[in-house]
Write a protein that holds these residues in place. Structure first.
Motif, PDB file in Angstrom:
ATOM      1  N   LEU A 104       0.834  -1.207   0.000  1.00  0.00           N
ATOM      2  CA  LEU A 104       0.000   0.000   0.000  1.00  0.00           C
ATOM      3  C   LEU A 104       0.867   1.255   0.000  1.00  0.00           C
ATOM      4  N   GLY A 105       1.945   1.226   0.781  1.00  0.00           N
ATOM      5  CA  GLY A 105       2.861   2.363   0.795  1.00  0.00           C
ATOM      6  C   GLY A 105       3.467   2.627  -0.566  1.00  0.00           C
ATOM      7  N   ILE A 106       3.853   1.555  -1.257  1.00  0.00           N
ATOM      8  CA  ILE A 106       4.398   1.703  -2.613  1.00  0.00           C
ATOM      9  C   ILE A 106       3.356   2.313  -3.537  1.00  0.00           C
ATOM     10  N   GLY A 107       2.102   1.873  -3.384  1.00  0.00           N
ATOM     11  CA  GLY A 107       1.029   2.420  -4.211  1.00  0.00           C
ATOM     12  C   GLY A 107       0.823   3.910  -4.004  1.00  0.00           C
ATOM     13  N   PHE A 108       0.852   4.366  -2.758  1.00  0.00           N
ATOM     14  CA  PHE A 108       0.671   5.793  -2.480  1.00  0.00           C
ATOM     15  C   PHE A 108       1.845   6.619  -3.006  1.00  0.00           C
ATOM     16  N   ALA A 109       3.058   6.071  -2.928  1.00  0.00           N
ATOM     17  CA  ALA A 109       4.207   6.785  -3.489  1.00  0.00           C
ATOM     18  C   ALA A 109       4.063   6.926  -5.001  1.00  0.00           C
ATOM     19  N   GLY A 110       3.588   5.856  -5.658  1.00  0.00           N
ATOM     20  CA  GLY A 110       3.355   5.933  -7.097  1.00  0.00           C
ATOM     21  C   GLY A 110       2.283   6.952  -7.450  1.00  0.00           C
ATOM     22  N   MET A 111       1.217   6.999  -6.645  1.00  0.00           N
ATOM     23  CA  MET A 111       0.167   7.993  -6.872  1.00  0.00           C
ATOM     24  C   MET A 111       0.702   9.409  -6.675  1.00  0.00           C
ATOM     25  N   LEU A 113       3.707  10.415  -7.446  1.00  0.00           N
ATOM     26  CA  LEU A 113       4.418  10.763  -8.684  1.00  0.00           C
ATOM     27  C   LEU A 113       3.439  11.158  -9.784  1.00  0.00           C
ATOM     28  N   VAL A 114       2.324  10.421  -9.892  1.00  0.00           N
ATOM     29  CA  VAL A 114       1.317  10.754 -10.908  1.00  0.00           C
ATOM     30  C   VAL A 114       0.719  12.126 -10.640  1.00  0.00           C
ATOM     31  N   ALA A 132      -2.254  17.586  -2.299  1.00  0.00           N
ATOM     32  CA  ALA A 132      -2.442  16.167  -2.613  1.00  0.00           C
ATOM     33  C   ALA A 132      -1.118  15.412  -2.555  1.00  0.00           C
ATOM     34  N   VAL A 133      -0.056  16.036  -3.061  1.00  0.00           N
ATOM     35  CA  VAL A 133       1.257  15.387  -3.051  1.00  0.00           C
ATOM     36  C   VAL A 133       1.720  15.134  -1.625  1.00  0.00           C
ATOM     37  N   ALA A 134       1.594  16.143  -0.775  1.00  0.00           N
ATOM     38  CA  ALA A 134       2.013  15.995   0.627  1.00  0.00           C
ATOM     39  C   ALA A 134       1.219  14.896   1.315  1.00  0.00           C
ATOM     40  N   GLY A 135      -0.106  14.869   1.072  1.00  0.00           N
ATOM     41  CA  GLY A 135      -0.927  13.837   1.696  1.00  0.00           C
ATOM     42  C   GLY A 135      -0.555  12.439   1.256  1.00  0.00           C
ATOM     43  N   LEU A 136      -0.309  12.251  -0.031  1.00  0.00           N
ATOM     44  CA  LEU A 136       0.045  10.926  -0.538  1.00  0.00           C
ATOM     45  C   LEU A 136       1.406  10.466  -0.025  1.00  0.00           C
TER      46      LEU A 136
END
Length: 230
Positions: A104-111, A113-114, A132-136
């Motif tokens: 899940l952590g990897i997924g949020f880091a990828g989000m 970047l998007v 949004a970037v800070a939250g993700l």
């Protein structure tokens, strides 16, 4: 925020994502070493794999020694081999949960970047997307921290028989680096974003005097009446 700030954030989040992927795939979060008679055994435990290497050294001809080495990896934990249905039920459930949390952590880091790529496409988005970037990024760090806590507790309390002689390895250290860096990057984005919203030049750049929420200003011009006095 400046484009350079977003570029620096993108590089930092990408580095964190790479560290996370390496950490989750490496089979050396915990390393246990044993010496039994003429055999040296090293067992490496990862979030998804268990790898065992063994080296047998026996006396050979001419006062030399003969060595035989073997290396084998398998999925970890397994229901039967690791007794997940009996005495190790709690351990297997928590270790599997740690796997899910790190994914899940990897997924949020990828989000994150998007969001950075999409957000910097226009000026209006660039001034808002930092939230949004800070939250993700912070969510990513939270899930990695939960993984770290779970593995640490299981290791510290010897919840698995093989952990009695184990020590932390590279994967464990990389996970700690990832969540510490994640919190630092998230805090940096928040500080820079708030400063940009307040119009501070070091954060907002050339548009430091432009308010974030567009306001309309009415300009009143004096009207001159031309006429003759009666």
């Amino acid at each position: 925020m400046r484009k350079t700030s977003y570029a620096a954030t993108f590089v930092a989040v990408l580095a964190i994502l790479i560290i996370n992927i390496l950490s989750s795939r490496l089979p050396d979060w915990l390393i246990a070493k044993y010496d039994i008679a003429n055999t040296h055994i090293t067992v490496r435990y990862g979030l998804m794999q268990r790898c065992e290497s063994s080296t047998i050294s026996i006396p050979g001809p001419s006062k030399g020694r003969l060595e035989y080495a073997d290396y084998e990896c398998r999925q970890f934990p397994l229901r039967v081999q690791d007794k997940c249905e009996k005495e190790n039920r709690v351990f297997c459930a928590l270790w599997t949960s740690a796997q899910y949390f790190t994914e899940l952590g990897i997924g949020f880091a990828g989000m994150g970047l998007v969001a950075l790529v999409i957000g910097v496409s226009t000026h209006s988005r660039r001034r808002r997307v930092w939230r949004a970037v800070a939250g993700l990024v912070i969510l990513h760090a939270v899930f990695q921290l939960v993984t770290f806590i779970l593995v640490t507790e299981l290791y510290r309390k010897d919840r698995f028989p093989g952990f009695e002689h184990a020590k932390p390895g590279v994967g464990y250290v990389l996970n700690a680096v990832s969540w510490v860096s994640g919190f630092a990057v998230g805090a940096g984005v928040i500080i820079t974003g708030v400063a940009a919203d307040r119009g501070q030049k070091w954060a907002a750049g050339n548009r430091s005097n432009t308010p974030v929420q567009g306001s309309r200003r009415r300009l009143y011009k004096p009207v001159q009446n031309y006429g003759s006095n009666a």
